[in-house]
Every structure is written in structure tokens, then in C-alpha cells.
Write a protein that holds these residues in place. Structure first.
Motif, mmCIF file in Angstrom:
data_model
loop_
_atom_site.group_PDB
_atom_site.id
_atom_site.type_symbol
_atom_site.label_atom_id
_atom_site.label_comp_id
_atom_site.label_asym_id
_atom_site.label_seq_id
_atom_site.Cartn_x
_atom_site.Cartn_y
_atom_site.Cartn_z
ATOM 1 N N ALA A 1 0.830 -1.204 0.000
ATOM 2 C CA ALA A 1 0.000 0.000 0.000
ATOM 3 C C ALA A 1 0.863 1.252 0.000
ATOM 4 O O ALA A 1 0.536 2.244 -0.677
ATOM 5 C CB ALA A 1 -0.927 -0.013 1.218
ATOM 6 N N GLU A 2 1.972 1.240 0.728
ATOM 7 C CA GLU A 2 2.871 2.397 0.767
ATOM 8 C C GLU A 2 3.517 2.626 -0.602
ATOM 9 O O GLU A 2 3.649 3.770 -1.055
ATOM 10 C CB GLU A 2 3.948 2.203 1.824
ATOM 11 C CG GLU A 2 4.846 3.418 2.003
ATOM 12 C CD GLU A 2 5.884 3.247 3.105
ATOM 13 O OE1 GLU A 2 6.487 4.251 3.501
ATOM 14 O OE2 GLU A 2 6.085 2.096 3.551
ATOM 15 N N MET A 3 3.926 1.554 -1.267
ATOM 16 C CA MET A 3 4.517 1.675 -2.595
ATOM 17 C C MET A 3 3.504 2.216 -3.605
ATOM 18 O O MET A 3 3.830 3.063 -4.442
ATOM 19 C CB MET A 3 5.065 0.321 -3.054
ATOM 20 C CG MET A 3 6.257 -0.176 -2.259
ATOM 21 S SD MET A 3 6.712 -1.893 -2.668
ATOM 22 C CE MET A 3 7.334 -1.690 -4.344
ATOM 23 N N VAL A 4 2.280 1.732 -3.530
ATOM 24 C CA VAL A 4 1.233 2.169 -4.458
ATOM 25 C C VAL A 4 0.925 3.652 -4.247
ATOM 26 O O VAL A 4 0.778 4.413 -5.204
ATOM 27 C CB VAL A 4 -0.031 1.314 -4.285
ATOM 28 C CG1 VAL A 4 -1.208 1.913 -5.056
ATOM 29 C CG2 VAL A 4 0.227 -0.113 -4.752
ATOM 30 N N ALA A 5 0.827 4.069 -2.980
ATOM 31 C CA ALA A 5 0.554 5.479 -2.690
ATOM 32 C C ALA A 5 1.677 6.370 -3.216
ATOM 33 O O ALA A 5 1.428 7.437 -3.800
ATOM 34 C CB ALA A 5 0.366 5.679 -1.185
ATOM 35 N N ALA A 6 2.923 5.933 -3.025
ATOM 36 C CA ALA A 6 4.068 6.712 -3.510
ATOM 37 C C ALA A 6 4.033 6.832 -5.030
ATOM 38 O O ALA A 6 4.280 7.907 -5.597
ATOM 39 C CB ALA A 6 5.369 6.050 -3.060
ATOM 40 N N ARG A 7 3.711 5.736 -5.711
ATOM 41 C CA ARG A 7 3.637 5.755 -7.177
ATOM 42 C C ARG A 7 2.538 6.707 -7.653
ATOM 43 O O ARG A 7 2.744 7.506 -8.575
ATOM 44 C CB ARG A 7 3.373 4.341 -7.698
ATOM 45 C CG ARG A 7 3.319 4.234 -9.215
ATOM 46 C CD ARG A 7 3.051 2.797 -9.644
ATOM 47 N NE ARG A 7 4.091 1.923 -9.140
ATOM 48 C CZ ARG A 7 5.265 1.732 -9.733
ATOM 49 N NH1 ARG A 7 5.551 2.371 -10.851
ATOM 50 N NH2 ARG A 7 6.154 0.904 -9.217
ATOM 51 N N ALA A 8 1.364 6.607 -7.054
ATOM 52 C CA ALA A 8 0.242 7.454 -7.464
ATOM 53 C C ALA A 8 0.571 8.928 -7.278
ATOM 54 O O ALA A 8 0.274 9.764 -8.148
ATOM 55 C CB ALA A 8 -1.011 7.079 -6.676
ATOM 56 N N GLU A 9 1.206 9.278 -6.168
ATOM 57 C CA GLU A 9 1.550 10.675 -5.893
ATOM 58 C C GLU A 9 2.631 11.182 -6.848
ATOM 59 O O GLU A 9 2.553 12.307 -7.344
ATOM 60 C CB GLU A 9 2.009 10.811 -4.438
ATOM 61 C CG GLU A 9 0.889 10.570 -3.430
ATOM 62 C CD GLU A 9 1.406 10.308 -2.023
ATOM 63 O OE1 GLU A 9 2.648 10.366 -1.829
ATOM 64 O OE2 GLU A 9 0.576 10.052 -1.136
ATOM 65 N N PHE A 10 3.631 10.345 -7.112
ATOM 66 C CA PHE A 10 4.713 10.741 -8.013
ATOM 67 C C PHE A 10 4.199 10.940 -9.432
ATOM 68 O O PHE A 10 4.508 11.938 -10.089
ATOM 69 C CB PHE A 10 5.810 9.675 -7.988
ATOM 70 C CG PHE A 10 7.043 10.041 -8.767
ATOM 71 C CD1 PHE A 10 8.074 10.757 -8.176
ATOM 72 C CD2 PHE A 10 7.190 9.653 -10.092
ATOM 73 C CE1 PHE A 10 9.214 11.106 -8.883
ATOM 74 C CE2 PHE A 10 8.330 10.000 -10.816
ATOM 75 C CZ PHE A 10 9.345 10.719 -10.197
ATOM 76 N N LEU A 11 3.383 10.021 -9.914
ATOM 77 C CA LEU A 11 2.855 10.130 -11.274
ATOM 78 C C LEU A 11 1.888 11.295 -11.399
ATOM 79 O O LEU A 11 1.861 11.988 -12.423
ATOM 80 C CB LEU A 11 2.175 8.823 -11.676
ATOM 81 C CG LEU A 11 3.101 7.610 -11.819
ATOM 82 C CD1 LEU A 11 2.296 6.349 -12.078
ATOM 83 C CD2 LEU A 11 4.123 7.826 -12.926
ATOM 84 N N ALA A 12 1.094 11.542 -10.355
ATOM 85 C CA ALA A 12 0.145 12.652 -10.389
ATOM 86 C C ALA A 12 0.851 13.999 -10.491
ATOM 87 O O ALA A 12 0.281 14.975 -10.996
ATOM 88 C CB ALA A 12 -0.736 12.623 -9.140
#
Length: 277
Positions: free
Chosen positions: A58-69
């Protein structure tokens, strides 16, 4: 939520291989194997546990979503989308949050999309990324629950590759679009954390793994400089495989200043070869 019709038509039961169809809030085959559609909009076709450390947390997914956004990889997403010209089915193998697939669907209003990923956490976001996108939990190393020749464009962006399944599901006139990091990608971050290295022979290994089933049609580099804030540095590290190794992350807590980095990718477009039975 329901899956797009084109996605359901291409899917196959992961137990027996028969076609599936909607049955209330589930997919069901004629042999009555049933797979519930989660309230978040994805369906899990797996019937085996995923090895630890395989799926994004979940932490990795949140980081990816924020970085891509934040738009750091938007030029790359546009580059991928330009290669995905179709009104058919686009499948993203290892789709994560569905960022690249959603961009391809925006560019192709007549197409439908299927996001395959082993992380249900990531697919909760992918299922909401675009209305013509369906999300399915699946292990890419296993035989895919898809009909042969059902896919017009196959995307594979920083994800595991299964050449046999790529070739089986692609139409004879289909396109495989692969994006891989080059050696030195985000290399400046090695001064901050103990990054996992990119294999310098990755491109050679990519081509050799696809030889016999695909021919290279086009290849281009994508190199770009970025200035990342300390928080975006953390996100860039946490969304990649290094995040599975906490002992390598100690330097993130000491970072206070922006970091100039270089992103370096190679995009390769392949066409399927005719393979003798």
C-alpha cells in the motif's frame, strides 16, 4: 461497477479456460466457477497465493500514485500512448495504478483497456482511472486468463515479461510496447539511498527474450532531467523495487534539499512473428 464488455469477452475462466460472463456482482463460466467483482471495481482471478515481496505494498502504491500525479513521467506516458493506436483491446501487463493505460485510452476513444497486476491495492486505483478500463488481479508469470488473439495493443511498462503469453494473446497484426529503464536511470539517487542497480545488459536481454516470437519495429530513447523535492525523491524510491529492501532506505530520512536527477528509458515496439505450431 462493471467491467467493459470488450474486457469480459476476452477474459477466460482461470480454472477451466471457458469464457465468462457477468452474473450479478461476479463473473461466472458455464461450469459455474465464479469470481466476485470487488466493490472497488476489480476482479481477482487468482486461485493461488502470491509469493511475498512480489506485489506492491500500500505504501509503494501510494508513492507511485503521488509521483505520477505530479506529472514527472507525463511525457513518457504520452510517448507510450502514441504507440497504442487502436479501437480494439489494450492490455497493460503490470499496470499498477493504470496510469499509462488510462493515457492510452484517452488517446483512443474507441478502445477498451484491461489492467493486469498482481497487486489488488494498485488495481483499486486502476479501476477508477478510466471508465473504459477493467482491472484484473493476476500473476503475469502464470498462463493468462485471456483468449488467444484477443489483444490489439499490449503495454509492458517497467513490469515482468512473459513472451509466450504476450505472443499468444496478441492479434497477428497487434503491437507490443515495452518500456524499460536504462542503466543510470535516477542514478543520482545512489548518493541518497542504496538503489538496486539496473542491469546494463537489460536491453540485450529484452531482445533475446522476445527473439523467435517478435521482431523489433521501432526503438527510441527518452532521456530527461528533473528536479525532485525531498518528498518526490522519497516517492521515486518507494515506488520501485528498492522499497522491498528497507535496509537500503536509511538515507531518505536525512534528505533536506532538492536533487537533480536524470530519467533514462528505452521504448521498444515489437510486432509478433508467425510461429510454427
Amino acid at each position: 461497477m462493471t467491467l467493459p464488455d470488450a474486457v469480459v469477452q476476452a477474459l477466460r475462466c482461470s480454472v477451466c479456460g471457458d469464457p465468462v460472463e457477468p452474473a450479478g456482482h461476479a463473473l461466472r463460466c458455464p461450469k459455474r466457477h465464479s469470481f466476485d467483482l470487488a466493490k472497488q471495481g476489480y476482479v481477482n482471478l487468482l486461485h493461488a497465493k502470491v509469493p511475498a515481496g512480489t506485489a506492491d505494498t500500500a505504501e509503494m502504491v501510494a508513492a507511485r500514485a503521488e509521483f505520477l500525479a505530479a506529472g514527472h513521467y507525463a511525457p513518457l506516458a504520452d510517448l507510450v500512448a502514441r504507440q497504442a493506436k487502436t479501437s480494439g483491446l489494450i492490455v497493460d501487463a503490470g499496470a499498477g495504478t493504470g496510469y499509462y493505460l488510462a493515457r492510452a485510452l484517452e488517446r483512443n476513444p474507441g478502445a477498451s483497456g484491461l489492467a493486469f497486476d498482481v497487486s489488488a491495492t494498485a488495481l483499486r486505483r486502476a479501476a477508477k482511472a478510466q471508465e473504459r478500463l477493467g482491472a484484473v488481479v493476476w500473476n503475469l508469470w502464470e498462463p493468462w486468463p485471456l483468449a488467444g488473439g484477443s489483444v490489439s495493443v499490449l503495454l509492458n511498462v517497467f513490469a515482468p515479461r512473459n513472451p509466450a503469453q504476450f505472443h499468444r494473446v496478441l492479434r497477428p497484426d497487434g503491437v507490443l510496447v515495452v518500456v524499460s529503464p536504462r542503466n543510470g536511470h535516477l542514478g543520482e539517487l545512489a548518493s541518497v539511498v542504496d538503489l538496486l542497480d539496473v542491469d546494463p545488459r537489460k536491453e540485450e536481454r529484452l531482445d533475446s527474450g522476445l527473439t523467435g516470437r517478435f521482431e523489433l519495429a521501432h526503438r527510441e530513447d527518452h532521456v530527461r532531467g528533473l528536479t525532485l523535492s525531498p518528498e518526490d525523491v522519497r516517492r521515486a524510491v518507494m515506488m520501485g523495487p528498492t522499497a522491498h529492501h528497507p535496509q537500503r532506505l536509511a538515507g531518505l530520512d536525512r534528505l533536506r534539499d532538492p536533487v537533480e536527477v536524470t530519467t533514462s528509458f528505452v521504448l521498444s515496439v515489437y510486432r509478433p512473428r508467425r510461429v510454427a505450431e
